[in-house]
Scaffold this active site. Structure first.
Site, PDB file in Angstrom:
ATOM      1  N   LYS A   1     111.834 -35.363   9.737  1.00 46.02           N
ATOM      2  CA  LYS A   1     110.200 -34.332  10.216  1.00 46.02           C
ATOM      3  C   LYS A   1     109.306 -33.778   8.956  1.00 46.02           C
ATOM      4  CE  LYS A   1     113.035 -31.032  12.429  1.00 46.02           C
ATOM      5  NZ  LYS A   1     113.452 -30.360  13.125  1.00 46.02           N
TER       6      LYS A   1
ATOM      7  N   ARG B   1     115.078 -24.339  24.269  1.00 43.36           N
ATOM      8  CA  ARG B   1     114.067 -24.820  24.432  1.00 43.36           C
ATOM      9  C   ARG B   1     113.177 -25.962  25.235  1.00 43.36           C
ATOM     10  NH1 ARG B   1     113.202 -24.771  17.731  1.00 43.36           N
ATOM     11  NH2 ARG B   1     114.384 -27.258  18.661  1.00 43.36           N
TER      12      ARG B   1
ATOM     13  N   TYR C   1      95.225  -8.168  -7.400  1.00 48.42           N
ATOM     14  CA  TYR C   1      94.561  -7.078  -5.972  1.00 48.42           C
ATOM     15  C   TYR C   1      95.246  -6.417  -6.142  1.00 48.42           C
ATOM     16  CZ  TYR C   1      91.650 -11.784  -5.373  1.00 48.42           C
ATOM     17  OH  TYR C   1      91.002 -12.445  -5.826  1.00 48.42           O
TER      18      TYR C   1
ATOM     19  N   MET D   1      95.233 -16.532  -4.120  1.00 36.37           N
ATOM     20  CA  MET D   1      95.251 -17.857  -3.677  1.00 36.37           C
ATOM     21  C   MET D   1      95.644 -18.952  -4.995  1.00 36.37           C
ATOM     22  SD  MET D   1      92.007 -20.133  -1.805  1.00 36.37           S
ATOM     23  CE  MET D   1      91.186 -18.419  -0.861  1.00 36.37           C
TER      24      MET D   1
HETATM   25  C1  LIG Z   1     115.089 -30.287  13.260  1.00 41.50           C
HETATM   26  C2  LIG Z   1     116.128 -30.693  13.772  1.00 41.50           C
HETATM   27  C3  LIG Z   1     117.486 -30.619  13.349  1.00 41.50           C
HETATM   28  C4  LIG Z   1     117.900 -30.792  11.866  1.00 41.50           C
HETATM   29  O1  LIG Z   1     117.682 -29.377  11.334  1.00 41.50           O
HETATM   30  P1  LIG Z   1     118.316 -28.955  10.415  1.00 41.50           P
HETATM   31  O2  LIG Z   1     118.581 -27.727  10.664  1.00 41.50           O
HETATM   32  O3  LIG Z   1     117.030 -29.031   9.313  1.00 41.50           O
HETATM   33  O4  LIG Z   1     119.322 -29.735   9.398  1.00 41.50           O
HETATM   34  C5  LIG Z   1     118.154 -31.296  14.411  1.00 41.50           C
HETATM   35  N1  LIG Z   1     117.742 -32.099  15.254  1.00 41.50           N
HETATM   36  C6  LIG Z   1     116.967 -31.428  16.441  1.00 41.50           C
HETATM   37  C7  LIG Z   1     116.413 -31.642  17.635  1.00 41.50           C
HETATM   38  C8  LIG Z   1     115.652 -31.274  15.183  1.00 41.50           C
HETATM   39  O5  LIG Z   1     114.461 -30.382  16.113  1.00 41.50           O
END
Ligand SMILES: *Cc1c(COP(=O)(O)O)cnc(C)c1O
EC number: 5.1.1.1
Length: 357
Positions: A35, A128, A254, A302
């Protein structure tokens, strides 16, 4: 000529890390979590590089799954957030996506529309998404008798504290999940972010879901990726575009936040928060030139940042500077910036080309 600020992506290191995840998954198979544009490395780069060894990919949303298909790859893709509209279910059926259904609204769409293969999310304590363990019997019953012999692949849960070996939360979540799903031994179970692969004795059931570890960054509190046997996949690199001596008493950048105590040779590097380098990385954050560690000075701008060249006296204008990679782990930079490697890797902006090697 474009500036030579690049994120180099080491695909051999990626494959090494996937094999390590697979070897630490016990009897489970590891699905590769790609992802957020492959955690910032380019989802197509990453998915193609892993395609010959990975049986399933996992992403957050359907656009990411479509990117995998448009790269010509045919593995099933798990949608960790399920579907966002009822129409998405048709795409899932046609393209072999496996949504993780987490709420009654999504199940209503399923009841009314086409049925892809899907998973059910169990809320074992993260709070969640997902159904409570005690709800699961009625949720599965409501799917009807054909669900458990066809479209329903199994159950997914996610750990809140697997990165902390001193917490008993993961054991608690594992027990809840195991009990809640025991009535369906023929269905599959999936637990285990990267951190769970480093927990001695942790059951990972049928499918684990490593993400960050594939990219060589650490999922564990207080450890860097290399300390866990992982190889860094991204090297973020930018050229040294100017050097000068700042005299004792003069400041840099800065806010004039850093003031030289003595005459100091410093250099400007062509990268900044506009490229995703964290602005909160202060004086002392490590970088490397010619394999030698140097430190940041003053505030990150930046498009530029300053480094102290005292540690690398042979450094010349034009030299590549490693902001993170094999000499300086992204985990170290993250801890200097008060964040985690995940945020730094996914935050590298589109201005920085990804170059696979
Ligand atoms: C992102 C995610 C993972 C992977 O988690 P990592 O900590 O990056 O290994 C696994 N399961 C779910 C449901 C996630 O959202």
């Amino acid at each position: 000529m474009p500036r030579s600020t690049v994120a180099r992506v080491d695909l051999e290191a990626l494959r090494h890390n996937f094999r390590l995840a697979q070897s630490r998954a016990g009897g489970a198979r590891a699905m590769a979590v790609v992802k957020a544009d492959g955690y910032g490395h380019g989802i197509v780069n990453v998915a193609r590089a892993l395609a010959s060894e990975v049986e399933k990919f996992a992403v957050a949303c359907i656009e990411e799954a479509l990117a995998i298909r448009s790269a010509g790859l045919e593995q099933p893709v798990v949608l960790l957030q399920g579907v966002h509209t009822p129409d998405d279910l048709r795409d899932c059926v046609q393209r072999g996506f496996e949504p993780v259904m987490h709420c009654h609204g999504q199940l209503d769409w399923l009841a009314a529309g086409p049925n892809p293969r899907f998973w059910l999310k169990v809320n074992s304590g993260m709070n969640r998404l997902g159904f409570r363990p005690e709800e699961l019997d009625s949720v599965v019953a409501a799917l009807g008798p054909s669900a458990t012999t066809g479209p329903l692949l199994g159950f997914v849960t996610h750990f809140a504290c697997a990165d902390d070996l001193t917490s008993d939360m993961t054991d608690h979540q594992t027990r809840l999940f195991e009990n809640a799903t025991a009535a369906w031994p023929a269905l599959m179970r999936s637990v285990g972010n990267s951190a769970a692969h480093f927990r001695p004795g942790q059951p990972l059931y049928d499918w684990s879901r490593p993400g960050i570890m594939l990219y060589g960054a650490s999922p564990m509190i207080g450890k860097t990726g290399p300390e866990l046997g992982l190889q860094p996949v991204m090297t973020l690199e930018a050229p040294l575009i100017s050097t000068r001596v700042v005299r004792a008493g003069e400041s840099v950048g800065y806010g004039a936040s850093w003031v030289a105590q003595e005459d100091t040779r410093m250099g400007m590097v062509a990268i900044g928060y506009g490229d995703g380098y964290p602005r909160h990385a202060g004086t002392g954050t490590p970088a490397a030139i010619r394999g030698k560690r140097v430190r940041l000075l003053g505030r990150v701008s930046m498009d530029m940042l300053a480094v102290d060249l005292t540690g690398a006296p042979e450094a010349l204008e034009g030299d590549p500077v490693e902001l993170w990679g094999t000499t300086v782990s992204v985990d170290e930079v993250a801890s200097c910036a008060g964040t985690i490697g995940y945020e730094l890797l996914t935050g590298v902006t589109a201005r920085v080309p990804r170059v696979c090697e």
